[in-house]
Design a protein around this motif. Structure first.
Motif, PDB file in Angstrom:
ATOM      1  N   ALA A 426       3.636  -1.727   8.377  1.00 41.59           N
ATOM      2  CA  ALA A 426       3.110  -0.502   8.994  1.00 41.59           C
ATOM      3  C   ALA A 426       3.387   0.708   8.104  1.00 41.59           C
ATOM      4  N   ASP A 427       4.595   0.760   7.519  1.00 40.46           N
ATOM      5  CA  ASP A 427       4.917   1.860   6.598  1.00 40.46           C
ATOM      6  C   ASP A 427       3.964   1.840   5.400  1.00 40.46           C
ATOM      7  N   LEU A 428       3.668   0.652   4.909  1.00 44.27           N
ATOM      8  CA  LEU A 428       2.783   0.515   3.754  1.00 44.27           C
ATOM      9  C   LEU A 428       1.372   1.005   4.089  1.00 44.27           C
ATOM     10  N   THR A 429       0.891   0.640   5.259  1.00 43.81           N
ATOM     11  CA  THR A 429      -0.453   1.061   5.672  1.00 43.81           C
ATOM     12  C   THR A 429      -0.532   2.574   5.808  1.00 43.81           C
ATOM     13  N   THR A 430       0.480   3.166   6.437  1.00 49.22           N
ATOM     14  CA  THR A 430       0.503   4.622   6.613  1.00 49.22           C
ATOM     15  C   THR A 430       0.536   5.330   5.267  1.00 49.22           C
ATOM     16  N   ALA A 431       1.374   4.842   4.354  1.00 53.16           N
ATOM     17  CA  ALA A 431       1.502   5.477   3.045  1.00 53.16           C
ATOM     18  C   ALA A 431       0.182   5.413   2.276  1.00 53.16           C
ATOM     19  N   LEU A 432      -0.510   4.278   2.348  1.00 51.57           N
ATOM     20  CA  LEU A 432      -1.798   4.145   1.654  1.00 51.57           C
ATOM     21  C   LEU A 432      -2.843   5.079   2.259  1.00 51.57           C
ATOM     22  N   GLU A 433      -2.822   5.245   3.560  1.00 55.05           N
ATOM     23  CA  GLU A 433      -3.782   6.144   4.209  1.00 55.05           C
ATOM     24  C   GLU A 433      -3.527   7.595   3.825  1.00 55.05           C
ATOM     25  N   VAL A 434      -2.254   8.013   3.828  1.00 51.85           N
ATOM     26  CA  VAL A 434      -1.914   9.390   3.474  1.00 51.85           C
ATOM     27  C   VAL A 434      -2.313   9.684   2.034  1.00 51.85           C
ATOM     28  N   ALA A 435      -2.126   8.702   1.157  1.00 48.95           N
ATOM     29  CA  ALA A 435      -2.430   8.904  -0.265  1.00 48.95           C
ATOM     30  C   ALA A 435      -3.903   8.681  -0.589  1.00 48.95           C
ATOM     31  N   GLY A 436      -4.702   8.343   0.420  1.00 50.23           N
ATOM     32  CA  GLY A 436      -6.121   8.122   0.168  1.00 50.23           C
ATOM     33  C   GLY A 436      -6.396   6.874  -0.643  1.00 50.23           C
ATOM     34  N   ALA A 437      -5.532   5.879  -0.560  1.00 46.43           N
ATOM     35  CA  ALA A 437      -5.667   4.667  -1.375  1.00 46.43           C
ATOM     36  C   ALA A 437      -6.084   3.453  -0.571  1.00 46.43           C
ATOM     37  N   GLN A 438      -6.161   3.591   0.756  1.00 44.81           N
ATOM     38  CA  GLN A 438      -6.414   2.424   1.591  1.00 44.81           C
ATOM     39  C   GLN A 438      -7.778   1.802   1.309  1.00 44.81           C
ATOM     40  N   THR A 439      -8.786   2.635   1.025  1.00 45.95           N
ATOM     41  CA  THR A 439     -10.135   2.117   0.835  1.00 45.95           C
ATOM     42  C   THR A 439     -10.229   1.180  -0.354  1.00 45.95           C
ATOM     43  N   PHE A 440      -9.754   1.625  -1.530  1.00 43.48           N
ATOM     44  CA  PHE A 440      -9.897   0.753  -2.708  1.00 43.48           C
ATOM     45  C   PHE A 440      -8.884  -0.392  -2.704  1.00 43.48           C
ATOM     46  N   VAL A 441      -7.779  -0.243  -1.989  1.00 44.16           N
ATOM     47  CA  VAL A 441      -6.817  -1.351  -1.905  1.00 44.16           C
ATOM     48  C   VAL A 441      -7.419  -2.484  -1.071  1.00 44.16           C
ATOM     49  N   ARG A 442      -8.167  -2.134  -0.020  1.00 41.67           N
ATOM     50  CA  ARG A 442      -8.795  -3.178   0.806  1.00 41.67           C
ATOM     51  C   ARG A 442      -9.799  -4.000   0.001  1.00 41.67           C
ATOM     52  N   ARG A 443     -10.395  -3.401  -1.016  1.00 34.86           N
ATOM     53  CA  ARG A 443     -11.403  -4.116  -1.812  1.00 34.86           C
ATOM     54  C   ARG A 443     -10.792  -5.051  -2.849  1.00 34.86           C
ATOM     55  N   LEU A 444      -9.495  -4.989  -3.053  1.00 36.39           N
ATOM     56  CA  LEU A 444      -8.833  -5.869  -4.018  1.00 36.39           C
ATOM     57  C   LEU A 444      -8.862  -7.312  -3.519  1.00 36.39           C
ATOM     58  N   PRO A 445      -8.770  -8.303  -4.420  1.00 34.01           N
ATOM     59  CA  PRO A 445      -8.869  -9.717  -4.005  1.00 34.01           C
ATOM     60  C   PRO A 445      -7.907 -10.098  -2.891  1.00 34.01           C
ATOM     61  N   GLU A 446      -6.681  -9.637  -2.963  1.00 34.81           N
ATOM     62  CA  GLU A 446      -5.686  -9.963  -1.940  1.00 34.81           C
ATOM     63  C   GLU A 446      -5.084  -8.707  -1.323  1.00 34.81           C
ATOM     64  N   ALA A 447      -5.841  -7.623  -1.374  1.00 31.82           N
ATOM     65  CA  ALA A 447      -5.396  -6.337  -0.808  1.00 31.82           C
ATOM     66  C   ALA A 447      -4.031  -5.956  -1.377  1.00 31.82           C
TER      67      ALA A 447
END
Length: 561
Positions: A426-447
């Motif tokens: 959950a901490d990882l998801t929140t941090a990626l969202e705040v940093a605007g990185a969640q979108t391109f991380v989801r597109r990675l082969p294994e996120a």
């Protein structure tokens, strides 16, 4: 260096010392035992001494085998452990001390000088054993026949001072050789890191010439080393051959006169070999000189005092993250970067640190987490000086994101949680969202479970992942050192808004080069001449001071309302 080796591998080192000592003692005892056995065969003396000869030979063989096996074990294990020690010491240095040394030079010392220095410790023991064996052989040669000992001394000792001088010179030359080699490695590292710029400029040939420019100097030093070794080798061999011929000629003459028996002649020849053990190992002495030069080069790094780890405080007292810089002065490269600076940052605010290039923005933020210590003054967090807090605690309370970040770890999620093992999904998801990185991380082969070696990130993606890492640390103070410089305007606006809104209540220091970034922060600290020239909202400074607007150059972004 030997004491380092002894502490690192006490068992193997003890076995090596035991084997070397027993082998040396058996070698010294062998001539007398062999002489007795020979006289028993020829009838010059009663008794055979065969059993004693067998025991000495077996003992020497077993001891030499033990020394050979443990020697290799010491070299392998001590080199590995010593590299770890040196690497830990490098990481204990302050950021300022570490960045003064080129990466290529440090890699050369770690890869090449560490095994050489461990080898120097082993070679020093070998030399000590050779000295003891040589002295023992010479003493027994004198006891057998003083005339033979005198002939040996007259033949060998005059060449000893010249040998010492030659070994010293070769050691100095090898140190110079290593320094030039380190300079080439440093240039090569710089060239590889700037490979894209070199390729774009079409300057590969010019850069190749720059990297290899020290080669003539390296060749000259190498030629000097080999010339010295060649001269020493033939001179030493000539002297030793003359001494050996002289001693054996005198011993042969004494056999003809009846002063020595056949066994005595054998003993004299064996004692002569022992006495020649040290002067006969010129190559080993020259190798020891080279290894000693590497040990001195390594000591240049390991002798640097590590940055103090701080006081005994196990934690900072509860607090909102108030920051205070009190009469802080920092000097670097002969100039004063920060001059008696005073700054108080209210808790929970987003403070933009702005100023012209070289005004000390990064230096100011580095003081907060003790990446750098001030020459004078104090830095406090919630009323506690940062140097009174242990470094481990401080790393938990102050999180950084940099302009050129490095991802460390095997997988992406591990890299984002680096330094905070307790980070949850959950901490990882929140941090990626705040940093605007969640979108391109989801597109990675294994996120977030993608291996770092399997993907290459753009500069903007790396910065967003670095921001996510800083956010995931959940520290009371967040420092962004130009951490959005590679983002496009729209993405930076989204990320900056998230950092200022979703992390409200956490103290944030943002090194800002764009007016729009400063405008989204609560306050601006304007650095000029090593001091705070003004402290206030961006909109007010923008509207009232043309010099403040000039800090941003052609960036004429309107201040936020």
């Amino acid at each position: 260096m030997w004491w380092h080796v002894l502490r690192l591998t006490p068992g193997w080192a003890a076995g090596y010392l035991l084997g070397s000592t027993v082998a040396a003692a058996a070698s010294v005892a062998l001539p007398a035992v062999a002489a007795r056995a020979t006289d028993g065969i020829t009838g010059d003396a009663p008794g055979t001494g065969y059993l004693a000869l067998l025991v000495v030979l077996v003992a020497r063989g077993a001891a030499e085998l033990l020394a050979a096996v443990t020697r290799e074990a010491v070299l392998a294990e001590a080199t590995q452990l010593r590299r770890g020690q040196v690497l830990r010491h490098l990481f204990s240095l302050s950021w300022a001390d570490l960045r003064r040394r080129p990466v290529g030079d440090l890699v050369g010392r770690l890869v090449d000088d560490v095994p050489q220095s461990v080898g120097a410790a082993i070679a020093a023991v070998d030399t000590a054993v050779a000295v003891a064996t040589s002295c023992g052989g010479l003493a027994l040669l004198f006891l057998l026949d003083p005339l033979l000992g005198a002939v040996f001394v007259v033949g060998v000792l005059p060449a000893w001072p010249a040998l010492r001088v030659a070994v010293r010179r070769i050691g100095v030359a090898h140190g110079e050789y290593q320094r030039v080699l380190g300079a080439i490695a440093a240039r090569l590292t710089d060239a590889v890191s700037g490979g894209r710029t070199i390729r774009a400029a079409g300057s590969a040939a010019r850069e190749m010439a720059r990297v290899l420019a020290p080669l003539p100097a390296l060749d000259a030093v190498g030629q000097r080393i080999w010339h010295g070794q060649r001269v020493v080798s033939w001179q030493n061999e000539l002297v030793l051959t003359a001494a050996r011929v002289g001693v054996l000629a005198v011993a042969g003459f004494e056999i003809s006169t009846g002063r020595l028996s056949g066994g005595d002649f054998l003993a004299a020849s064996l004692y002569l070999s022992l006495a020649l053990a040290l002067p006969g190992t010129v190559d080993s002495l020259l190798a020891l000189a080279r290894m000693a030069a590497s040990t001195r080069r390594l000591a240049e790094v390991t002798s640097q005092a590590p940055q103090p780890v701080g006081g005994p405080a196990a934690a900072l007292p509860p607090g909102p993250g108030a920051v205070s810089f009190q009469r802080v002065t920092v000097r670097a490269a002969g100039r004063t970067v920060l001059d008696n600076l005073e700054l108080t940052v209210p808790p929970g605010v987003a403070l933009a640190v702005v100023g012209a290039s070289g005004s000390g923005k990064s230096t100011l933020t580095a003081l907060l987490g003790r990446l750098l210590d001030p020459d004078d003054g104090r830095v406090l967090i919630d009323g506690v000086p940062v140097d009174a807090v242990s470094t481990t605690v401080l790393r938990r309370e102050v999180a950084y994101a940099f302009a050129r970040p490095a991802l460390i770890g095997d997988r992406l999620g591990e890299a984002i949680g680096w330094g905070r093992p307790s980070v949850t999904a959950a901490d990882l998801t929140t941090a990626l969202e705040v940093a605007g990185a969640q979108t391109f991380v989801r597109r990675l082969p294994e996120a977030a479970d993608t291996r770092l070696a399997a993907v290459e990130f753009s500069g903007g993606e790396l910065q967003r992942l670095s921001l996510a890492r800083a956010v995931a640390h959940d520290a009371r103070i967040l420092v962004l050192d130009d951490a959005t410089s590679s983002l496009d305007t729209v993405t930076e606006a989204q990320v900056t808004t998230a950092l200022t809104q979703r992390l409200r209540g956490r103290t944030r220091l943002v090194v800002a080069h764009r007016a729009v970034t400063a405008a989204r922060c609560d306050l601006v600290a304007w650095l000029d001449g090593g001091r705070i020239r003004a402290l206030g909202p961006h909109a007010h400074l923008w509207a009232t001071d043309p010099a403040y607007r000039a800090v941003f150059g052609r960036d004429l972004s309107a201040p936020a309302p």
